[in-house]
Design a protein around this motif. Structure first.
Motif, short mmCIF file in Angstrom:
data_model
loop_
_atom_site.label_atom_id
_atom_site.label_comp_id
_atom_site.label_asym_id
_atom_site.label_seq_id
_atom_site.Cartn_x
_atom_site.Cartn_y
_atom_site.Cartn_z
N THR A 31 44.51 36.07 26.70
CA THR A 31 44.83 36.32 26.24
C THR A 31 46.69 36.41 25.45
OG1 THR A 31 46.56 35.55 28.68
CG2 THR A 31 45.22 37.26 29.18
N HIS A 32 46.87 36.86 24.94
CA HIS A 32 48.04 36.96 23.65
C HIS A 32 49.35 37.17 24.18
CE1 HIS A 32 44.57 36.36 21.05
NE2 HIS A 32 43.91 37.87 20.78
N PRO A 33 50.46 36.34 24.27
CA PRO A 33 51.63 36.76 24.51
C PRO A 33 51.99 37.99 23.83
CG PRO A 33 51.70 34.29 23.43
CD PRO A 33 50.41 34.93 22.98
N THR A 34 53.12 38.61 23.85
CA THR A 34 53.59 39.91 23.55
C THR A 34 54.02 40.32 21.97
OG1 THR A 34 53.91 40.28 26.19
CG2 THR A 34 54.64 42.06 24.05
N LEU A 35 53.37 40.70 21.18
CA LEU A 35 53.81 40.42 20.02
C LEU A 35 54.65 42.38 20.17
CD1 LEU A 35 54.10 38.78 18.21
CD2 LEU A 35 52.34 39.24 17.23
N ASP A 36 55.82 42.71 19.97
CA ASP A 36 55.67 44.51 20.07
C ASP A 36 56.76 43.73 19.22
OD1 ASP A 36 57.98 42.79 21.25
OD2 ASP A 36 57.95 44.17 23.01
N ASP A 37 57.58 45.21 18.58
CA ASP A 37 58.81 44.75 17.53
C ASP A 37 59.86 43.74 17.40
OD1 ASP A 37 56.62 46.51 16.22
OD2 ASP A 37 58.19 48.21 16.20
N THR A 38 60.09 44.07 18.79
CA THR A 38 61.09 43.64 19.30
C THR A 38 60.65 41.82 19.39
OG1 THR A 38 62.11 44.74 20.53
CG2 THR A 38 62.95 42.28 21.01
N ALA A 39 59.66 41.70 19.95
CA ALA A 39 59.31 39.80 19.51
C ALA A 39 59.00 39.71 17.91
CB ALA A 39 57.98 39.85 20.63
N VAL A 40 58.70 40.86 17.11
CA VAL A 40 58.63 40.18 16.14
C VAL A 40 59.98 40.18 15.13
CG1 VAL A 40 57.55 41.39 13.68
CG2 VAL A 40 56.38 41.30 15.28
N THR A 41 60.22 41.16 15.23
CA THR A 41 61.77 40.58 14.69
C THR A 41 62.78 39.28 15.15
OG1 THR A 41 62.34 43.37 15.14
CG2 THR A 41 64.20 42.22 14.74
N SER A 42 62.41 39.03 16.67
CA SER A 42 62.35 37.83 17.07
C SER A 42 62.09 36.18 15.99
CB SER A 42 63.16 37.26 18.39
OG SER A 42 63.37 36.24 18.62
N LEU A 43 61.18 36.51 15.59
CA LEU A 43 60.51 35.26 14.77
C LEU A 43 61.04 35.42 13.65
CD1 LEU A 43 57.22 36.02 16.17
CD2 LEU A 43 58.15 34.20 16.78
N VAL A 44 60.90 36.69 12.99
CA VAL A 44 61.88 36.45 11.49
C VAL A 44 63.27 36.36 11.18
CG1 VAL A 44 62.72 38.56 9.40
CG2 VAL A 44 60.21 38.65 10.82
N ALA A 45 63.83 36.79 12.34
CA ALA A 45 65.58 35.93 12.98
C ALA A 45 65.55 34.25 12.44
CB ALA A 45 66.20 36.65 13.94
N ASP A 46 64.81 33.65 13.58
CA ASP A 46 64.85 32.75 13.17
C ASP A 46 63.83 32.22 12.30
OD1 ASP A 46 65.36 32.05 15.96
OD2 ASP A 46 63.21 32.26 17.24
N ALA A 47 62.88 32.31 11.33
CA ALA A 47 62.80 32.06 10.15
C ALA A 47 63.79 32.35 9.01
CB ALA A 47 61.88 32.92 8.73
N THR A 48 64.58 33.16 9.72
CA THR A 48 65.99 33.38 8.01
C THR A 48 67.16 32.79 8.53
OG1 THR A 48 66.97 34.90 9.26
CG2 THR A 48 65.37 35.55 8.40
N ALA A 49 66.61 31.27 9.14
CA ALA A 49 68.54 30.49 9.66
C ALA A 49 67.78 29.26 8.82
CB ALA A 49 68.13 29.93 10.92
N ALA A 50 66.37 29.59 7.57
CA ALA A 50 66.44 28.14 6.72
C ALA A 50 67.05 28.51 5.89
CB ALA A 50 64.83 28.40 6.19
N PRO A 51 67.55 26.95 5.54
CA PRO A 51 68.30 26.63 3.92
C PRO A 51 67.51 27.42 2.75
CG PRO A 51 66.88 24.47 4.58
CD PRO A 51 67.10 25.56 5.53
#
Length: 330
Positions: A3-23
């Motif tokens: 089974t896969h973890p939930t990947l709705d739009d909210t989860a996708v947005t959270s992933l990208v929010a973490d990505a954009t914390a990069a320098p």
């Protein structure tokens, strides 16, 4: 059945929010993400409107920042339980398309070590403050070297006299920058006055750190030629702990690998209580960048000079809203 973890739009947005914390260079945040629900694939593209033609004419620095964001995305995905498969430069005829990340690939292993670095994403900030003279233990240095190697890059702590030579090159580059009107204007575009309305990018005055009045540590002064009223002065460390990050080749894929290695090193350093900053000035002048190489090995291409040590973590700098950098399609 897997089974896969939930990947709705909210989860996708959270992933990208973490990505954009990069320098990224001057905190320009030169990236865009596009997620396809049907294929569960994230595409990372370069935003060339945020390139710096004078300081970064080849977009090498832009690629490093995007690589750092890619590593953050992978760490966030692993932390959420997603098994990922990453392809660099998946469309050779579209050079601005830098990477694709497929999520929930059944036979891919879950990167547990990368998942463990996820908490550091929110804590990592560039620190332009003085560090102490406390030496980083050899065991931690070795772990940081291994972290870079996992992403295909080489991290090497500089020893004298190489460190002194690199410090001299940084001083030369700072002098070149001060005399170059175009580069001064380019940098000024990405600095923010404390009284100005806070945008979501660039380096605000509160993140400049104190002006250096003593010490050998290389710290880029984003004030440039101007004076910041009320700015403090401070002595920096006399024996800065510097490390070079290099790759065996020097093309766009290597820059992306270097960016991922850089961020993996930074996240591990943050988890272990280290503060960090960058010395990019000589990397922005081709003749000086060539001289940064280790005179003993003489191999590889230096992609970043890191300053690491024990000291205050830097302040949080602004980030663009996720809806400006993410597109979700069916």
């Amino acid at each position: 059945m897997l089974t896969h973890p939930t990947l709705d739009d909210t989860a996708v947005t959270s992933l990208v929010a973490d990505a954009t914390a990069a320098p990224s260079m001057h905190n320009a945040q030169p990236w865009h993400f596009a997620y396809s629900r049907a294929s569960r694939t994230m595409l990372l593209s370069a935003d060339l409107d945020r390139a710096m033609p004078l300081a970064d004419p080849t977009t090498r620095g832009l690629h490093l920042g995007c690589g750092a964001a890619l590593l953050n995305l992978r760490a966030a995905a692993a932390h959420a339980g997603h098994r990922t498969a990453t392809t660099l430069l998946p469309a050779p005829h579209t050079p601005t398309l830098l990477a694709s990340v497929r999520l929930d690939v059944p036979h891919e292993p879950l990167d547990v070590a990368l998942s463990g670095l996820h908490p550091a994403i929110a804590d990592r900030h560039t620190s332009r403050h003085p560090f102490t003279e406390r030496r980083i233990p050899d065991s931690l240095r070795a772990a940081l070297v291994e972290a870079a190697a996992r992403e295909g890059a080489r991290l090497a702590f500089l020893t004298t006299p190489h460190r002194e030579a690199v410090l001299d090159l940084i001083l030369h580059a700072e002098g070149y920058d001060r005399m170059d009107d175009g580069r001064d204007a380019e940098q000024r575009r990405w600095t923010r006055d404390a009284s100005a309305e806070a945008p979501g990018d660039g380096i605000p005055e509160y993140a400049f750190g104190p002006a250096k009045c003593g010490g050998a540590a290389p710290v880029r002064d984003f004030a440039g030629r101007r004076t910041v009223p009320g700015r403090a002065y401070a002595d920096f460390e006399k024996r800065p702990q510097l490390a070079s990050l290099s790759t065996t080749r020097d093309g766009p894929a290597d820059w992306l690998r270097a960016g991922q290695a850089l961020q993996r090193v930074l996240l591990l350093a943050t988890r272990q209580g280290l503060a960090s900053s960058f010395a990019t000035q000589p990397l922005e002048w081709p003749d000086l960048r060539w001289l940064l190489r280790d005179p003993l090995s003489g191999t590889g291409y230096v992609q970043m000079i890191l300053r690491l040590g024990y000291g205050p973590q830097g302040p949080r700098t602004p980030r663009r809203p996720v809806d400006e950098v993410l597109t979700i399609t069916a």
